[in-house]
Design an enzyme around this catalytic site. Structure first.
Site, mmCIF file in Angstrom:
data_model
loop_
_atom_site.group_PDB
_atom_site.id
_atom_site.type_symbol
_atom_site.label_atom_id
_atom_site.label_comp_id
_atom_site.label_asym_id
_atom_site.label_seq_id
_atom_site.Cartn_x
_atom_site.Cartn_y
_atom_site.Cartn_z
ATOM 1 N N LYS B 99 10.747 -10.684 1.397
ATOM 2 C CA LYS B 99 9.976 -10.600 0.154
ATOM 3 C C LYS B 99 10.897 -10.112 -0.957
ATOM 4 O O LYS B 99 11.413 -8.989 -0.904
ATOM 5 C CB LYS B 99 8.793 -9.642 0.309
ATOM 6 C CG LYS B 99 8.068 -9.425 -1.013
ATOM 7 C CD LYS B 99 6.938 -8.423 -0.919
ATOM 8 C CE LYS B 99 6.553 -7.963 -2.326
ATOM 9 N NZ LYS B 99 5.499 -6.938 -2.319
ATOM 10 N N GLY B 160 -0.236 -1.247 -7.204
ATOM 11 C CA GLY B 160 -0.846 0.068 -6.957
ATOM 12 C C GLY B 160 -1.966 0.438 -7.912
ATOM 13 O O GLY B 160 -2.488 1.543 -7.840
ATOM 14 N N ALA B 186 -0.365 -7.689 -5.104
ATOM 15 C CA ALA B 186 -0.569 -6.549 -6.011
ATOM 16 C C ALA B 186 -1.813 -6.705 -6.863
ATOM 17 O O ALA B 186 -2.107 -7.780 -7.368
ATOM 18 C CB ALA B 186 0.621 -6.312 -6.930
ATOM 19 N N GLY B 187 -2.530 -5.597 -6.992
ATOM 20 C CA GLY B 187 -3.681 -5.543 -7.891
ATOM 21 C C GLY B 187 -5.017 -5.440 -7.194
ATOM 22 O O GLY B 187 -6.007 -5.043 -7.807
ATOM 23 N N ASN B 208 -1.262 -3.205 -0.213
ATOM 24 C CA ASN B 208 -0.861 -1.977 0.464
ATOM 25 C C ASN B 208 -1.771 -0.827 0.055
ATOM 26 O O ASN B 208 -2.547 -0.311 0.847
ATOM 27 C CB ASN B 208 0.604 -1.652 0.116
ATOM 28 C CG ASN B 208 1.162 -0.479 0.923
ATOM 29 O OD1 ASN B 208 0.437 0.282 1.548
ATOM 30 N ND2 ASN B 208 2.456 -0.311 0.916
ATOM 31 N N THR B 209 -1.738 -0.475 -1.244
ATOM 32 C CA THR B 209 -2.434 0.722 -1.706
ATOM 33 C C THR B 209 -3.947 0.658 -1.476
ATOM 34 O O THR B 209 -4.569 1.675 -1.156
ATOM 35 C CB THR B 209 -2.140 0.942 -3.198
ATOM 36 O OG1 THR B 209 -0.726 0.832 -3.392
ATOM 37 C CG2 THR B 209 -2.580 2.312 -3.653
#
Lengths: 72, 256
Positions: B99, B160, B186-187, B208-209
């Site tokens: 990535k 995040g 992301a998001g 992830n977050t």
């Protein structure tokens, strides 16, 4: 009593002295690392894992030793 | 129902890729990965801790033989840093599927597309198969594909932030024109965000977050698994058209 000859190197930004003539695989083991779990850069050049046991640590070498950690 | 997706010649069933950062413990991380059903996890490349080499390592908890490790370049702000990181990753794990993310600045973690394009070209020439975090820019996405990106991964909102997809129109355009998989990276903040991404036709979602910072990450991981599957099914089913006014579901004929 004869002193063991050592060389001066840097590992991940930290100065260290290690016995002269050891290989990078020996260095990893001395640091407590499993050579099969890390990647090594010597003076900004990647050292192929298959040669870690043959490449000798030289005075003044600068090593980066990395592994995988959690990340997104 | 057979609905696999392919990236760089490899087939996967799960369309959810999860990160391995920000967890309270390796145990919790491993349990969340299990609950998410993910077959790919992102990992970072960092200096080993030489002052305490006996600390537990990620590989002790998430087995790279069972789960595909996708090394990332998080924290890299130019092409050279990113390429150096991935060369090390390839040596550490032997993986060419990586990535790429080249960040522009720390506050937004928005991708620097000039550096990202440059790195993609070099990596592809060196035999890497880069999945690329990118801006929601259809032109840049096309350029990435031309340069050898094996997947296009536009952000839905800042990394995040958990704000959900702020750019559905652009994501859909990128999906429509892409010849390689498109994943929102992301998001995503909660399950419905993941479903939205999949309903737009994305091939997958990377997060992830949203899982790691949930009050109960393992339960959220399962929610995300279901949301991705459900969004995918809805996309494949083909949603109804929208109307401006009501349309009764019961027949008008035979009213008493």
């Amino acid at each position: 009593m004869a002193e063991i000859e050592t060389v001066s190197i840097r590992v991940n930004g930290q100065h260290r002295r290690v016995p002269k003539g050891i290989s990078i695989a020996d260095l990893a083991l001395e640091l407590g690392l499993e050579p099969s779990r890390v990647a090594v850069e010597k003076n900004l050049e990647i050292v192929p894992r298959s040669t870690l046991g043959q490449v000798i640590v030289e005075d003044g070498d600068d090593f980066e030793i990395v592994t995988f950690v959690g990340g997104g | 129902m057979d609905d696999q997706w392919q990236v760089a010649g490899r087939s996967f069933t799960s369309r959810l890729i999860v990160g391995t950062g920000k967890y309270k413990s390796f145990e919790q991380n491993a349990a969340a990965v299990e609950a998410s059903g993910a077959e790919i996890v992102t990992v970072a490349v960092r200096r080993v801790n030489i002052s305490d080499p006996n600390q537990p390592m990620l590989m002790d908890f998430i087995d790279p033989k069972k789960i595909t490790y996708l090394p990332n370049t998080a924290g890299c702000f130019n092409a050279e840093e990113a390429i150096r990181t991935l060369r090390l990753a390839r040596e550490a794990g032997g993986w060419t599927l990586v990535k790429l993310e080249v960040l522009g600045e720390a506050k937004t973690l928005y991708p620097d597309m000039i550096e990202t394009l440059r790195a993609t070209e070099i990596l592809a020439k060196e035999g890497f198969e880069p999945m690329v975090y990118c801006a929601d820019d259809p032109i840049a996405a096309k350029r990435l594909e031309d340069l050898g990106a094996v997947a296009i991964m536009p952000l839905g909102a800042p990394i995040g932030s958990g704000l959900g997809l702020q750019n559905q129109v652009m994501i859909r355009i990128i999906v429509e024109q892409a010849g390689v998989p498109v994943l929102v990276d992301a998001g995503v903040g909660t399950a419905s965000d993941a479903a939205v991404a999949m309903e737009l036709g994305c091939d997958g979602v990377l997060m992830n977050t949203a899982i790691a910072e949930a009050k109960d990450p393992v339960t959220m991981a399962r929610a995300m698994k279901l949301a991705v599957e459900s969004g995918r099914l809805a996309y494949r089913a083909g949603r109804m058209g929208k109307r401006r006014y009501a349309d009764p579901s019961s027949p008008l004929a035979g009213l008493i």
